[in-house]
Structures are given as structure tokens and as C-alpha cells.
Design a protein around this motif. Sequence first.
Motif, PDB file in Angstrom:
ATOM      1  N   ALA A  35       0.825  -1.206   0.000  1.00  0.00           N
ATOM      2  CA  ALA A  35       0.000   0.000   0.000  1.00  0.00           C
ATOM      3  C   ALA A  35       0.862   1.261   0.000  1.00  0.00           C
ATOM      4  O   ALA A  35       0.539   2.255  -0.678  1.00  0.00           O
ATOM      5  CB  ALA A  35      -0.938  -0.015   1.206  1.00  0.00           C
ATOM      6  N   SER A  36       1.952   1.232   0.753  1.00  0.00           N
ATOM      7  CA  SER A  36       2.845   2.392   0.781  1.00  0.00           C
ATOM      8  C   SER A  36       3.477   2.634  -0.593  1.00  0.00           C
ATOM      9  O   SER A  36       3.601   3.789  -1.060  1.00  0.00           O
ATOM     10  CB  SER A  36       3.935   2.184   1.832  1.00  0.00           C
ATOM     11  N   LEU A  46      -4.086   8.488  -1.160  1.00  0.00           N
ATOM     12  CA  LEU A  46      -3.691   8.301   0.236  1.00  0.00           C
ATOM     13  C   LEU A  46      -4.844   7.740   1.067  1.00  0.00           C
ATOM     14  O   LEU A  46      -4.648   6.894   1.937  1.00  0.00           O
ATOM     15  CB  LEU A  46      -3.218   9.636   0.820  1.00  0.00           C
ATOM     16  N   GLY A  47      -6.060   8.181   0.812  1.00  0.00           N
ATOM     17  CA  GLY A  47      -7.210   7.685   1.578  1.00  0.00           C
ATOM     18  C   GLY A  47      -7.427   6.200   1.388  1.00  0.00           C
ATOM     19  O   GLY A  47      -7.709   5.463   2.346  1.00  0.00           O
ATOM     20  N   ALA A  48      -7.279   5.729   0.147  1.00  0.00           N
ATOM     21  CA  ALA A  48      -7.435   4.301  -0.100  1.00  0.00           C
ATOM     22  C   ALA A  48      -6.339   3.500   0.580  1.00  0.00           C
ATOM     23  O   ALA A  48      -6.572   2.404   1.119  1.00  0.00           O
ATOM     24  CB  ALA A  48      -7.438   4.032  -1.609  1.00  0.00           C
ATOM     25  N   THR A  49      -5.124   4.076   0.601  1.00  0.00           N
ATOM     26  CA  THR A  49      -4.011   3.383   1.273  1.00  0.00           C
ATOM     27  C   THR A  49      -4.270   3.251   2.764  1.00  0.00           C
ATOM     28  O   THR A  49      -4.056   2.188   3.366  1.00  0.00           O
ATOM     29  CB  THR A  49      -2.696   4.146   1.022  1.00  0.00           C
ATOM     30  N   LEU A  50      -4.736   4.348   3.380  1.00  0.00           N
ATOM     31  CA  LEU A  50      -5.038   4.290   4.815  1.00  0.00           C
ATOM     32  C   LEU A  50      -6.159   3.290   5.099  1.00  0.00           C
ATOM     33  O   LEU A  50      -6.125   2.553   6.097  1.00  0.00           O
ATOM     34  CB  LEU A  50      -5.430   5.676   5.323  1.00  0.00           C
ATOM     35  N   ALA A  51      -7.165   3.251   4.215  1.00  0.00           N
ATOM     36  CA  ALA A  51      -8.265   2.300   4.409  1.00  0.00           C
ATOM     37  C   ALA A  51      -7.759   0.864   4.314  1.00  0.00           C
ATOM     38  O   ALA A  51      -8.169  -0.009   5.092  1.00  0.00           O
ATOM     39  CB  ALA A  51      -9.355   2.552   3.368  1.00  0.00           C
ATOM     40  N   ILE A  52      -6.851   0.613   3.361  1.00  0.00           N
ATOM     41  CA  ILE A  52      -6.291  -0.730   3.224  1.00  0.00           C
ATOM     42  C   ILE A  52      -5.508  -1.117   4.482  1.00  0.00           C
ATOM     43  O   ILE A  52      -5.604  -2.250   4.990  1.00  0.00           O
ATOM     44  CB  ILE A  52      -5.396  -0.800   1.970  1.00  0.00           C
ATOM     45  N   MET A  53      -4.704  -0.157   5.003  1.00  0.00           N
ATOM     46  CA  MET A  53      -3.922  -0.440   6.216  1.00  0.00           C
ATOM     47  C   MET A  53      -4.832  -0.722   7.412  1.00  0.00           C
ATOM     48  O   MET A  53      -4.578  -1.639   8.201  1.00  0.00           O
ATOM     49  CB  MET A  53      -3.000   0.743   6.517  1.00  0.00           C
ATOM     50  N   LEU A  54      -5.917   0.080   7.546  1.00  0.00           N
ATOM     51  CA  LEU A  54      -6.829  -0.130   8.668  1.00  0.00           C
ATOM     52  C   LEU A  54      -7.546  -1.471   8.543  1.00  0.00           C
ATOM     53  O   LEU A  54      -7.718  -2.201   9.533  1.00  0.00           O
ATOM     54  CB  LEU A  54      -7.847   1.007   8.740  1.00  0.00           C
ATOM     55  N   CYS A  55      -7.945  -1.808   7.338  1.00  0.00           N
ATOM     56  CA  CYS A  55      -8.625  -3.095   7.145  1.00  0.00           C
ATOM     57  C   CYS A  55      -7.680  -4.261   7.417  1.00  0.00           C
ATOM     58  O   CYS A  55      -8.067  -5.259   8.043  1.00  0.00           O
ATOM     59  CB  CYS A  55      -9.157  -3.186   5.715  1.00  0.00           C
TER      60      CYS A  55
END
Length: 331
Positions: A35-36, A46-55
Motif C-alpha cells: 500500500a505504501s 492516500l485515503g485508499a491506502t489508509l483504508a487498506i492499512m486499517l482493514c
Amino acid sequence: MEGSTSQGTRRGGRGTFGARIAVIFGLQMLVVVIASLMTAYNVAPLGATLAIMLCSGALAWLAVSRAWAPIAALAKLLNGWDPDHPDMQGLEAEGGKRSNADVSSLIRGLHGLASRIEGFGDRERNFTRDASHELRSPLTVIKMSSDMLADETDLSEFGHRSLERIRRSTRELESLVEAFLILSRESDQGLAEEDFIVNKVLRQEVDYARELIAGRPVELILDEPAAFALHASPRVFAVLCGQLIRHALQQTDQGTIVVTVMPGSVSVINPAVDSPEPGSRRHAAVDRHGFDLAIARRLSDRFQWPLELRALPGASRVASVRFPNPQPVEA
């Protein structure tokens, strides 16, 4: 051979808890790195990356919680474990529905340990019950027979001396059996506790001990400058003090042994004696009846009555037992 191999393969395929955690966090780190990189190369916002990390973090937490669930269930089972009434069926059921190799190994080990402890408890109860009956019964017969022999008018002087030795040995064996039965119990159950005056119990023990020194140049005196009571088992108190008195008798060839009752303590003082030569009869007696002192130590440790040994000027020896929470003797 084939069955054991398939079983070993099946167990090995389950995986250990540590391996599962490593796989979970390894996958999570891989997702974070991907994701990074996607964000760095403008492949994903960036929002999609953060969502992937949280999931990925939430999924990792759920996976770890599921892997930890068998450990938590086992801890809950052991938290309510009663050693006197072990729940062997619950432990077996817990092991039957778990597929984690580590938990299965723990349950198998705990099951074996609990089975051994349960067997030890059964053997302890059987021993104390059987020994209490099977050892005391012949002692009772010996005491009754010796009392009947003592009433014989035509018994020779040698017979009287032999009869007294039998009585003394019976008394010693009776005290030893009582001490062993007390120490063989894992807990204090079966020993009735009550309020009793230590002076009365000591007088009886001193009277019993005087039978052991008949014909010897040894005097046994009970000195009572104080009196107190205890809430405990009078049997344990009698056995402990009796062992200390017998130890002093065996260590003394001649002189005066003084049993003293002080506030909250009892002491046994035996006079100074010369060291016996190795191999002599006196040396053998001293060695054997260090055993009485060992039993007294174990009883004092078991019931938390501190035992202290010290030497007085002139090489006299003192064994004193201190009793916490002594009670006053009511009039």
C-alpha cells in the motif's frame, strides 16, 4: 507405523501458535509495504491506502483473537480448577475440540499431571485410612497383652524387665505412627481443632515419657511458671512436644531434663553430655534419635510453629517451640 505417521502429519499440519502469529503479521507487513508503494508511485490515493492499512490491521486483530481463543478458554477452565475435585472430563472435552498443536500439547500435559495428582491423593487417603487401622490395631493388642502380663504374680524379674521394655517400645512406636499419619496428610483435614490448655497436654506427655526412663539415672521435670491455651489440634501439639522430649531423653545418659512452659512457648532443656565415641552404643542411640528431632522440625514447619535449637553455657541444649496467637487460660 502408517497410523502414527499420518497422526504426526496431521498434528504437524495444524501449526503452532507462534507460527500462526508470524504468518499473520508477515502478511500485514506485506500489505502495508504494498500500500505504501502504491501511494508513493501515485497508483492509489492516500485515503485508499489508509483504508487498506486499517482493514489489514482489523483482519490481523481478528485472526490473532481467533488464534488466542483456545488459550483463553484453557485459562478460564484452569482458573476454576479444584485440585480436590479435578474436572477431567472438561479438560478432555476442551482438548477434543481444539486444533491448535500448542494447546493440544498443553492439555495433554495437564491431563497427565492432573491424573497423577489425583492418583497421589487417592494413595494418600488409602494409606492414612489403612495405616491408621492396620497399625493401631496390633499396637492395641500389644498394650492389652502387656497389661495382662503385668498382672501375673509369678512373673520373674527378667520377665518384668522385658515387659517394661515392650511397654516402652510400644509407646515409642505409637508416637511414631501418630507422627507419620499426621505428616502423610497433604492437608490438615481430619485433624480436629479445639481450644485446649497446653499444660494439661504436656503433663500427659511427660507422664508417658517417664515410662521410658524407668531404671535410668535421668529425671524429667515439668516446670510451669506460665500457662496458656491454643486453638489447634491437641494431637499435633502432643506429638510435637513428645518428639522433643524423647529426643532429649535419648541424648541424656544422666541428669535432669526440664520441660518449661513460658508465655507462648514450650522449651525442653537437657543437660550437657560428653560426645559419644563413634561406634559405641551411645553413639548409635544419638544417631537414631536425631530422627525424632527431624520429625519435630517437619511438624513445626507444617503447622508454622517455629522451632529453635540453641546451646546454653555449659553445653546444655535447649529446644524451644514458639506458638503464635496464644490464648489466656480462663479461670
